[in-house]
Write an enzyme that holds these catalytic residues in place. Structure first.
Site, PDB file in Angstrom:
ATOM      1  N   SER A 192       4.978  39.301  41.407  1.00  0.00           N
ATOM      2  CA  SER A 192       6.369  39.335  41.893  1.00  0.00           C
ATOM      3  C   SER A 192       6.692  40.706  42.493  1.00  0.00           C
ATOM      4  O   SER A 192       7.357  40.816  43.526  1.00  0.00           O
ATOM      5  CB  SER A 192       7.335  39.014  40.757  1.00  0.00           C
ATOM      6  OG  SER A 192       7.277  40.028  39.782  1.00  0.00           O
ATOM      7  N   ARG A 214       7.660  40.599  46.401  1.00  0.00           N
ATOM      8  CA  ARG A 214       9.050  40.896  46.728  1.00  0.00           C
ATOM      9  C   ARG A 214       9.115  41.937  47.847  1.00  0.00           C
ATOM     10  O   ARG A 214       9.788  41.747  48.868  1.00  0.00           O
ATOM     11  CB  ARG A 214       9.788  41.403  45.501  1.00  0.00           C
ATOM     12  CG  ARG A 214      11.264  41.723  45.775  1.00  0.00           C
ATOM     13  CD  ARG A 214      11.969  42.293  44.580  1.00  0.00           C
ATOM     14  NE  ARG A 214      11.886  41.401  43.435  1.00  0.00           N
ATOM     15  CZ  ARG A 214      11.125  41.632  42.387  1.00  0.00           C
ATOM     16  NH1 ARG A 214      10.381  42.717  42.336  1.00  0.00           N
ATOM     17  NH2 ARG A 214      11.093  40.783  41.383  1.00  0.00           N
ATOM     18  N   ASN A 245      10.084  41.075  51.826  1.00  0.00           N
ATOM     19  CA  ASN A 245      11.239  41.716  52.478  1.00  0.00           C
ATOM     20  C   ASN A 245      10.827  42.466  53.729  1.00  0.00           C
ATOM     21  O   ASN A 245      11.472  42.349  54.776  1.00  0.00           O
ATOM     22  CB  ASN A 245      11.920  42.679  51.506  1.00  0.00           C
ATOM     23  CG  ASN A 245      12.962  41.978  50.661  1.00  0.00           C
ATOM     24  OD1 ASN A 245      14.050  41.709  51.127  1.00  0.00           O
ATOM     25  ND2 ASN A 245      12.607  41.657  49.435  1.00  0.00           N
TER      26      ASN A 245
END
Lengths: 281, 156
Positions: free
Chosen positions: A210, A214, A218
């Site tokens: 994660s 993440r 992004n």
């Protein structure tokens, strides 16, 4: 800017292809000439652009901070020292707020490195997408992606390092038995051992994944939007002007994402390491 | 999303950066920050101490001033007393001096008077003799009568 010969599809694809060094189909070693070739190289290839820019920015960060650290004074600080001190103070506050694992000399410098390095890498996104690749093209380099954090290898590399640290500190604090016990006997007690292993195992693996995805997601999305906006420039002057404003707006908004993602990565790193220091009961 | 060697390269460079930061960047900066914190705390403490000392000094100064004023008043009083004494003394001296002068003057006056009396006596005798001579022009032997006149003068 996309040259006349490229379609939109090719333009985007070109922008999303790393400068990859690996074994070519003919058996020799060299740079991949297309996205397909790069994919075919498999694991034993390296994204030279990602490595180059990340190491460059890392060295820039360390050089700047080291130059301050060498002539640091407890008296009146200069401008650069002031900035560095402010950053260090900020990191220190974050670490003290989230980390309760007692004295640890690694976590704070680790957080500082993570934060500044990621900020610098993310900021590469604000350089107009065509500048550096065009420059590289003029120098004979076919592909170039300048945002290291938009390469999943970079984010996953950092996340896996953090993951190793999590395991290292878990074992250091709780011992091998304690660590395995934590994975095996929670949350359902001895009888639910398989379920415990599954849940805690996923929990453990989810942390680096994660963390990496993440940041990668992004930055990849941000880069993609910059590329799409850049496409407008080759679609007539009206859309081009519109695109200029869009790019400005997105860039301003993106500054927020740049700082936010770096901060999240840093904070979660601290929190994960803090959890590694905690004894579960 | 091609995972490749970059992953390992990134891990290694990340570790190297963290190690460098931990060894050469973080400790000196944090040490300087801590030292500044300490210096500021020391400075504040010193300021407080200074203020306290100043208060003490002010108090001491006030005490000294008070004592000095008292001493001055005492000295002034003594001086005044002494001055009065001196004035009294000189008054006494002046008085006695004056008396002495008066005494001397009086004595001189007495002498003067005596001398004048003497002179007067001799002159009166001469005048008497002259008068008698005029009255008794012819028959008088000045020589024979001057003894009588001398007796007369002595009796005056």
């Amino acid at each position: 800017m996309a040259s006349e010969a490229l379609t939109s599809n090719e333009y985007i694809k070109h922008h999303l292809t790393h400068l990859t060094y690996g074994q070519l189909p003919d058996g020799g070693w060299g740079f991949a000439h297309s996205a397909e070739q790069a994919t075919q190289m498999g694991f034993w290839a390296i994204h030279v652009d990602t490595m180059f820019f990340s190491v460059l920015l890392g060295v820039l960060f360390l050089w700047m901070f080291r130059s301050v650290a060498k002539r640091v004074t407890s008296g009146q600080p200069g401008k650069l020292q002031n900035f560095v001190e402010w950053t260090v103070e900020f990191i220190n506050t974050s670490v003290r707020g989230s980390f309760s694992g007692g004295k640890n000399d690694v976590v704070a410098p680790l957080s500082l490195t993570v934060f500044i390095w990621i900020v610098l890498m993310n900021l590469m996104d604000l350089i107009p997408v065509d500048w550096l690749p065009s420059l590289a093209g003029a120098l004979g380099v076919g592909h170039l992606r300048v945002v290291p954090t938009a390469d999943v290898n970079a984010t996953l590399g950092m996340a896996i390092t953090v993951f190793y640290l999590i395991i290292y500190y878990s074992i250091k604090i709780k011992g091998v038995g304690g660590f395995i016990g934590e994975l095996s006997f929670q949350p359902f007690g001895k009888l639910g051992l398989p379920a415990n292993l599954l849940l805690e195992g996923i929990n453990l693996i989810a942390k680096p994944v994660s963390l990496a995805l993440r940041l990668f997601g992004n930055m990849y999305a941000g880069e993609m939007i910059f590329i799409l906006i850049a496409l407008l420039y080759s679609a007539g002057w009206a859309l081009g002007t519109f695109g200029a404003f869009l790019q400005l707006g997105w860039a301003i908004f993106h500054i927020l994402i740049v700082m936010l993602q770096a901060f999240i990565f840093m904070t979660l790193t601290i929190v994960y390491l803090d959890m590694a220091h905690q004894e579960h009961h | 999303m091609d995972i490749n060697l970059t992953l390992i390269g990134q891990s290694i460079s990340f570790l190297a950066f963290v190690w460098f930061c931990m060894k050469f960047v973080w400790p000196p900066i944090v040490a300087a920050l801590d030292e500044r914190t300490k210096r500021i705390a020391d400075g504040l403490a010193a300021a407080e101490r200074g203020q306290h000392e100043q208060e003490l000094a002010e108090k001491r100064a006030a005490e000294t001033l008070h004592a000095a004023k008292q001493q001055a008043a005492e000295i002034l009083g003594q001086a005044q007393k002494r001055a009065n004494e001196i004035v009294e003394e000189s008054k006494g001296e002046a008085r006695s001096e004056g008396e002495r002068l008066i005494e001397a003057a009086r004595a001189e006056i007495d002498q003067e008077i005596n001398r004048a009396k003497e002179q007067l006596r001799s002159q009166v005798a001469a005048i008497a003799v002259a008068g008698a001579e005029r009255v008794l022009k012819r028959e008088i032997d000045a020589q024979a009568h001057s003894d009588i006149l001398s007796d007369l003068v002595a009796q005056i």
